[in-house]
Design a protein around this motif. Structure first.
Motif, PDB file in Angstrom:
ATOM      1  N   TRP A 235       0.819  -1.219   0.000  1.00 24.24           N
ATOM      2  CA  TRP A 235       0.000   0.000   0.000  1.00 24.24           C
ATOM      3  C   TRP A 235       0.850   1.265   0.000  1.00 24.24           C
ATOM      4  O   TRP A 235       0.407   2.318  -0.505  1.00 24.24           O
ATOM      5  N   LYS A 236       2.055   1.193   0.533  1.00 23.41           N
ATOM      6  CA  LYS A 236       2.926   2.373   0.581  1.00 23.41           C
ATOM      7  C   LYS A 236       3.376   2.803  -0.810  1.00 23.41           C
ATOM      8  O   LYS A 236       3.838   3.932  -1.002  1.00 23.41           O
ATOM      9  N   ASN A 237       3.223   1.901  -1.776  1.00 21.51           N
ATOM     10  CA  ASN A 237       3.656   2.204  -3.143  1.00 21.51           C
ATOM     11  C   ASN A 237       2.500   2.652  -4.039  1.00 21.51           C
ATOM     12  O   ASN A 237       2.666   2.771  -5.253  1.00 21.51           O
ATOM     13  N   ASN A 238       1.324   2.874  -3.442  1.00 21.61           N
ATOM     14  CA  ASN A 238       0.192   3.350  -4.229  1.00 21.61           C
ATOM     15  C   ASN A 238       0.351   4.840  -4.515  1.00 21.61           C
ATOM     16  O   ASN A 238       0.489   5.647  -3.596  1.00 21.61           O
ATOM     17  N   VAL A 239       0.337   5.182  -5.799  1.00 22.66           N
ATOM     18  CA  VAL A 239       0.413   6.576  -6.232  1.00 22.66           C
ATOM     19  C   VAL A 239      -0.588   6.760  -7.361  1.00 22.66           C
ATOM     20  O   VAL A 239      -0.653   5.936  -8.278  1.00 22.66           O
ATOM     21  N   GLY A 240      -1.375   7.810  -7.300  1.00 21.21           N
ATOM     22  CA  GLY A 240      -2.356   8.026  -8.353  1.00 21.21           C
ATOM     23  C   GLY A 240      -2.709   9.479  -8.526  1.00 21.21           C
ATOM     24  O   GLY A 240      -2.135  10.367  -7.884  1.00 21.21           O
ATOM     25  N   THR A 241      -3.685   9.723  -9.384  1.00 21.58           N
ATOM     26  CA  THR A 241      -4.135  11.083  -9.676  1.00 21.58           C
ATOM     27  C   THR A 241      -5.366  11.472  -8.887  1.00 21.58           C
ATOM     28  O   THR A 241      -5.921  12.555  -9.079  1.00 21.58           O
ATOM     29  N   GLY A 242      -5.863  10.595  -8.011  1.00 21.35           N
ATOM     30  CA  GLY A 242      -7.149  10.783  -7.360  1.00 21.35           C
ATOM     31  C   GLY A 242      -7.183  11.863  -6.309  1.00 21.35           C
ATOM     32  O   GLY A 242      -6.170  12.482  -5.954  1.00 21.35           O
ATOM     33  N   ALA A 243      -8.382  12.060  -5.763  1.00 20.92           N
ATOM     34  CA  ALA A 243      -8.612  13.122  -4.786  1.00 20.92           C
ATOM     35  C   ALA A 243      -7.947  12.842  -3.446  1.00 20.92           C
ATOM     36  O   ALA A 243      -7.757  13.760  -2.649  1.00 20.92           O
ATOM     37  N   PHE A 244      -7.593  11.572  -3.198  1.00 24.61           N
ATOM     38  CA  PHE A 244      -7.016  11.196  -1.914  1.00 24.61           C
ATOM     39  C   PHE A 244      -5.743  10.379  -2.104  1.00 24.61           C
ATOM     40  O   PHE A 244      -5.537   9.768  -3.153  1.00 24.61           O
ATOM     41  N   MET A 245      -4.908  10.368  -1.081  1.00 25.07           N
ATOM     42  CA  MET A 245      -3.684   9.581  -1.045  1.00 25.07           C
ATOM     43  C   MET A 245      -3.710   8.719   0.218  1.00 25.07           C
ATOM     44  O   MET A 245      -4.132   9.182   1.282  1.00 25.07           O
ATOM     45  N   ILE A 246      -3.251   7.475   0.108  1.00 24.63           N
ATOM     46  CA  ILE A 246      -3.199   6.604   1.284  1.00 24.63           C
ATOM     47  C   ILE A 246      -2.107   7.096   2.225  1.00 24.63           C
ATOM     48  O   ILE A 246      -0.949   7.262   1.835  1.00 24.63           O
ATOM     49  N   ASP A 247      -2.485   7.325   3.472  1.00 25.22           N
ATOM     50  CA  ASP A 247      -1.528   7.821   4.464  1.00 25.22           C
ATOM     51  C   ASP A 247      -1.108   6.748   5.443  1.00 25.22           C
ATOM     52  O   ASP A 247       0.009   6.748   5.944  1.00 25.22           O
ATOM     53  N   ASP A 248      -2.040   5.793   5.722  1.00 25.36           N
ATOM     54  CA  ASP A 248      -1.707   4.745   6.673  1.00 25.36           C
ATOM     55  C   ASP A 248      -2.689   3.588   6.477  1.00 25.36           C
ATOM     56  O   ASP A 248      -3.827   3.786   6.042  1.00 25.36           O
ATOM     57  N   PHE A 249      -2.227   2.387   6.792  1.00 24.17           N
ATOM     58  CA  PHE A 249      -3.082   1.216   6.688  1.00 24.17           C
ATOM     59  C   PHE A 249      -2.689   0.210   7.738  1.00 24.17           C
ATOM     60  O   PHE A 249      -1.526  -0.189   7.840  1.00 24.17           O
ATOM     61  N   MET A 257      -6.865   7.874   4.482  1.00 21.11           N
ATOM     62  CA  MET A 257      -6.461   8.659   3.320  1.00 21.11           C
ATOM     63  C   MET A 257      -6.465  10.135   3.688  1.00 21.11           C
ATOM     64  O   MET A 257      -7.280  10.582   4.500  1.00 21.11           O
ATOM     65  N   ILE A 258      -5.589  10.879   3.057  1.00 26.77           N
ATOM     66  CA  ILE A 258      -5.568  12.330   3.203  1.00 26.77           C
ATOM     67  C   ILE A 258      -5.823  12.954   1.839  1.00 26.77           C
ATOM     68  O   ILE A 258      -5.611  12.326   0.807  1.00 26.77           O
ATOM     69  N   LYS A 259      -6.296  14.177   1.838  1.00 32.08           N
ATOM     70  CA  LYS A 259      -6.624  14.824   0.576  1.00 32.08           C
ATOM     71  C   LYS A 259      -5.360  15.077  -0.235  1.00 32.08           C
ATOM     72  O   LYS A 259      -4.279  15.308   0.318  1.00 32.08           O
ATOM     73  N   ASN A 260      -5.505  14.982  -1.535  1.00 35.64           N
ATOM     74  CA  ASN A 260      -4.418  15.273  -2.464  1.00 35.64           C
ATOM     75  C   ASN A 260      -4.441  16.761  -2.755  1.00 35.64           C
ATOM     76  O   ASN A 260      -5.351  17.251  -3.435  1.00 35.64           O
ATOM     77  N   PRO A 261      -3.470  17.526  -2.247  1.00 37.80           N
ATOM     78  CA  PRO A 261      -3.503  18.984  -2.432  1.00 37.80           C
ATOM     79  C   PRO A 261      -3.326  19.401  -3.887  1.00 37.80           C
ATOM     80  O   PRO A 261      -3.649  20.539  -4.241  1.00 37.80           O
ATOM     81  N   ASN A 262      -2.830  18.490  -4.721  1.00 36.17           N
ATOM     82  CA  ASN A 262      -2.626  18.805  -6.138  1.00 36.17           C
ATOM     83  C   ASN A 262      -3.725  18.207  -7.021  1.00 36.17           C
ATOM     84  O   ASN A 262      -3.544  18.101  -8.234  1.00 36.17           O
ATOM     85  N   PHE A 263      -4.845  17.816  -6.420  1.00 35.14           N
ATOM     86  CA  PHE A 263      -5.903  17.202  -7.205  1.00 35.14           C
ATOM     87  C   PHE A 263      -6.426  18.178  -8.255  1.00 35.14           C
ATOM     88  O   PHE A 263      -6.650  19.353  -7.972  1.00 35.14           O
ATOM     89  N   TRP A 264      -6.642  17.670  -9.441  1.00 36.39           N
ATOM     90  CA  TRP A 264      -7.028  18.499 -10.574  1.00 36.39           C
ATOM     91  C   TRP A 264      -8.519  18.835 -10.612  1.00 36.39           C
ATOM     92  O   TRP A 264      -8.941  19.766 -11.306  1.00 36.39           O
ATOM     93  N   LEU A 277     -11.911  20.347  -5.272  1.00 40.69           N
ATOM     94  CA  LEU A 277     -12.198  19.087  -4.595  1.00 40.69           C
ATOM     95  C   LEU A 277     -10.895  18.476  -4.088  1.00 40.69           C
ATOM     96  O   LEU A 277      -9.824  18.767  -4.620  1.00 40.69           O
ATOM     97  N   PRO A 278     -10.954  17.605  -3.062  1.00 39.82           N
ATOM     98  CA  PRO A 278     -12.112  17.236  -2.242  1.00 39.82           C
ATOM     99  C   PRO A 278     -12.318  18.249  -1.124  1.00 39.82           C
ATOM    100  O   PRO A 278     -11.462  19.113  -0.881  1.00 39.82           O
ATOM    101  N   TYR A 279     -13.452  18.086  -0.417  1.00 36.50           N
ATOM    102  CA  TYR A 279     -13.768  19.014   0.656  1.00 36.50           C
ATOM    103  C   TYR A 279     -13.240  18.543   2.006  1.00 36.50           C
ATOM    104  O   TYR A 279     -12.822  19.353   2.827  1.00 36.50           O
ATOM    105  N   VAL A 280     -13.272  17.235   2.249  1.00 37.51           N
ATOM    106  CA  VAL A 280     -12.798  16.746   3.551  1.00 37.51           C
ATOM    107  C   VAL A 280     -11.285  16.607   3.519  1.00 37.51           C
ATOM    108  O   VAL A 280     -10.677  16.360   2.471  1.00 37.51           O
ATOM    109  N   ASP A 281     -10.671  16.781   4.681  1.00 35.63           N
ATOM    110  CA  ASP A 281      -9.216  16.656   4.796  1.00 35.63           C
ATOM    111  C   ASP A 281      -8.775  15.205   4.863  1.00 35.63           C
ATOM    112  O   ASP A 281      -7.648  14.869   4.472  1.00 35.63           O
ATOM    113  N   GLU A 282      -9.672  14.360   5.363  1.00 35.39           N
ATOM    114  CA  GLU A 282      -9.288  12.987   5.658  1.00 35.39           C
ATOM    115  C   GLU A 282     -10.469  12.062   5.409  1.00 35.39           C
ATOM    116  O   GLU A 282     -11.625  12.430   5.620  1.00 35.39           O
ATOM    117  N   LEU A 283     -10.172  10.865   4.922  1.00 42.26           N
ATOM    118  CA  LEU A 283     -11.191   9.837   4.723  1.00 42.26           C
ATOM    119  C   LEU A 283     -10.686   8.554   5.368  1.00 42.26           C
ATOM    120  O   LEU A 283      -9.600   8.074   5.031  1.00 42.26           O
TER     121      LEU A 283
END
Length: 593
Positions: A235-249, A257-264, A277-283
């Motif tokens: 999971w630490k190697n997950n990288v994507g373009t989405g609204a969130f990034m995995i922070d811990d598992f 997940m934490i918000k991706n500050p560079n989300f398009w 987007l997104p509106y929440v800081d954490e999911l």
């Protein structure tokens, strides 16, 4: 009696197709009264806070390519696809689709990581790659730093598709080994990628789903991750373009997940139109296998929402937690009994036998016994969620409607005419899950009245899936059928060697001329005229039902519940939409949570 629904999904999907219907009413129950064309709120979105959702099972897959497995609920949040569900078609916009499932037609989707898509000729799909989309950069993770937050490119798409199509473990390669070698994915411009499947006719219609929409497998990943790590199952190697990034598992416990500050992405509609987007800081995805624990977490406000709630549990929530919003929906996939009608030695070759089994089934009685009557009966080959392609019971020919009446005497007559005056013995393979056994036991009891003796053969899940994918049943098989997204791309239960075609209808193609002709007509217009393709399906529905190739169980309604402080949410189950939701912190505090 256990009423758990075991939903084995292959296309996202996860998300289940449903319709906007009336809800069971408790004394003080609140209801989502969203109607098409109306917005739920005029409030402007608020940023911040944590969105807590619950999962009934652990997350086991982060690399859908090398594992050949669904990436699960995280895919649309962290990585995204070429084309995705159109948020503006949901309750936040036109209300055409409630997005409990991936839509009914191609026109329910929009270009996503693609800026546009065109179909210049049959078998060819041209994507314009969206510019300005960057991979998320989490400085805590080495894999993320390796990618460096760079811009997504057309080359990424081509390399991704090479992995999806040709990796030895790729699901699509295993599922369609003869078709995959005929697919060409090439870079045809600096920001253009072309999918060419002209050689893959007639399989191309089904394959477009897997290629363009991903089927829950095909997301965009930075190719350098596979080159460096061999796989990205960590999971630490997950990288994507989405609204969130995995922070811990923590396996078996929680994924954060934490918000991706560079989300398009920007909100395309409503009071928040144009806002980032997104509106929440954490999911947080909280893993709670025990149903009672999940219900408790919802009641106490430790989670914002819960979906796939049964009618019995819904009644309890109405009484204990009346302040919750709720939405009632009809799941799209339905369990059916398939019968090998292609084998001469089996009785199901004769349509009269299949129709007799329908007449020997008390569908209304089953709905009452199993689900307290909170269920629909006519749910195959699709259910009434899909209004454009669905023909309701009252519009079906009389001889088809009769098949859904309970008439054991006529069933015996048809069996005698088919050469089985004393009935016959049969076997059905099912998953060793109590929900399968509960349903099949009712069939068993009813059919015994017409001297059809049904033996239930339970198989451990792995063995059951082997029968399912390999179509290894030699008699009957009990499993899911999809009358969903878009139905004309599949013909899944009625065409060729697809694993859904457990009854072997039109296998090989052409042996069932009416089905084959409809498939060919739909193929020719599906992309240019989705509504016309749906009409062909609708007109075909009486013929499909009259032939009784599958016998569906009644489909129970389910419910989604959520707290009122979760805004811009209307009951959607699909993960791609969590980026649009926001938390009203003041309301949450005022409700003591």
């Amino acid at each position: 009696m256990t009423r758990r629904c075991v939903l084995i999904t292959l296309s996202l999907v996860l998300s289940l197709a449903v319709i906007l219907t009336g809800c069971l009413q408790g004394p003080t129950a609140t209801t989502n009264t969203k109607q098409p064309g109306r917005t739920t709120t005029t409030e402007k979105p608020q940023y911040g806070g944590t969105l807590n959702i619950m999962l009934g099972s652990d997350i086991t897959t982060f690399d859908p390519v090398t594992t050949g497995q669904l990436i699960g609920p995280i895919g649309w949040l962290t990585n995204e696809q070429w084309i995705q569900m159109d948020w503006t078609k949901g309750f936040a916009g036109s209300g055409k689709v409630d997005w409990m499932n991936p839509g009914a037609g191609l026109d329910d989707f929009w270009p996503y990581l693609a800026e546009s898509v065109s179909y210049p000729e049959p078998g060819v799909m041209v994507f314009k790659v969206r510019k300005g989309v960057h991979y998320g950069l989490n400085p805590k993770r080495e894999a993320s730093k390796l990618v460096g937050g760079r811009e997504m490119t057309a080359d990424d798409w081509v390399e991704n598709m090479d992995m999806f199509l040709n990796h030895p473990n790729a699901f699509i390669k295993a599922s369609y080994p003869k078709t995959v070698p005929l697919i060409r994915v090439t870079k045809t411009g600096p920001w253009e990628v072309t999918f060419n499947m002209k050689e893959a006719i007639p399989d191309q219609m089904r394959m477009w789903h897997w290629l363009a929409h991903g089927g829950g497998y095909h997301f965009v990943f930075p190719p350098e991750l596979w080159k460096k790590y061999g796989n990205i199952q960590d999971w630490k190697n997950n990288v994507g373009t989405g609204a969130f990034m995995i922070d811990d598992f923590v396996p078996g416990s929680q994924l954060t997940m934490i918000k991706n500050p560079n989300f398009w992405g920007k909100n395309p509609i409503g009071p928040g139109k144009g806002t980032q987007l997104p509106y929440v800081d954490e999911l947080k995805m909280i893993i709670l296998p025990d149903l009672s624990t999940r219900l408790s977490a919802l009641r106490t406000g430790k989670a914002e929402l819960m979906s796939q709630v049964t009618a019995d549990d819904a009644k309890s929530l109405f009484l204990t937690t009346p302040q919750l919003n709720h939405y009632k929906f009809l799941p799209g996939p339905v369990n059916c009994i398939a019968m090998r009608q292609d084998l001469q030695e089996l009785p199901y070759k004769d349509k009269r036998v299949r129709q007799a089994l329908m007449l020997a089934t008390d569908f209304k009685g089953m709905a009452n016994v199993l689900y307290g009557g909170d269920a629909e009966i006519l749910v195959y080959p699709l259910n009434k969620t899909f209004t454009r392609a669905y023909m309701p019971m009252n519009e079906l020919p009389a001889e088809v409607r009769e098949l859904y009446s309970f008439n054991p005497e006529k069933a015996k007559k048809l069996l005698a005419e088919a050469g089985y005056p004393n009935g016959f013995k049969c076997q059905v393979i099912c998953n060793a899950d109590q929900s399968h056994v509960d349903v099949l036991s009712v069939f068993q009891s009813m059919w015994a009245k017409v001297n059809v003796n049904l033996e239930i053969q339970q198989k451990e899940f792995g063995v059951y899936v082997g029968y399912w994918f390999g179509r290894g049943n030699k008699d009957m098989f009990f499993g899911l059928q999809w009358g969903i997204f878009p139905v004309y791309l599949y013909f899944g239960s009625m065409w060729g060697t697809q694993f859904a075609n457990q009854s072997h209808v039109n296998d090989p193609p052409g042996t069932e001329p009416i089905i084959q002709a409809a498939y060919e007509k739909v193929t020719s217009i599906a992309f240019s005229n989705p509504a016309g393709a749906d009409k062909i399906i609708r007109d075909l529905m009486p013929y499909v039902l009259e032939n009784a190739w599958y016998i569906e169980q009644p489909q129970p309604y389910q419910y989604t519940f959520w707290w009122p402080w979760l805004k811009n949410y209307h009951g959607e189950a699909s993960a791609p939409f969590y980026q649009y939701a926001w938390i009203d912190q003041t309301l949450k505090k005022s409700m003591g949570k």
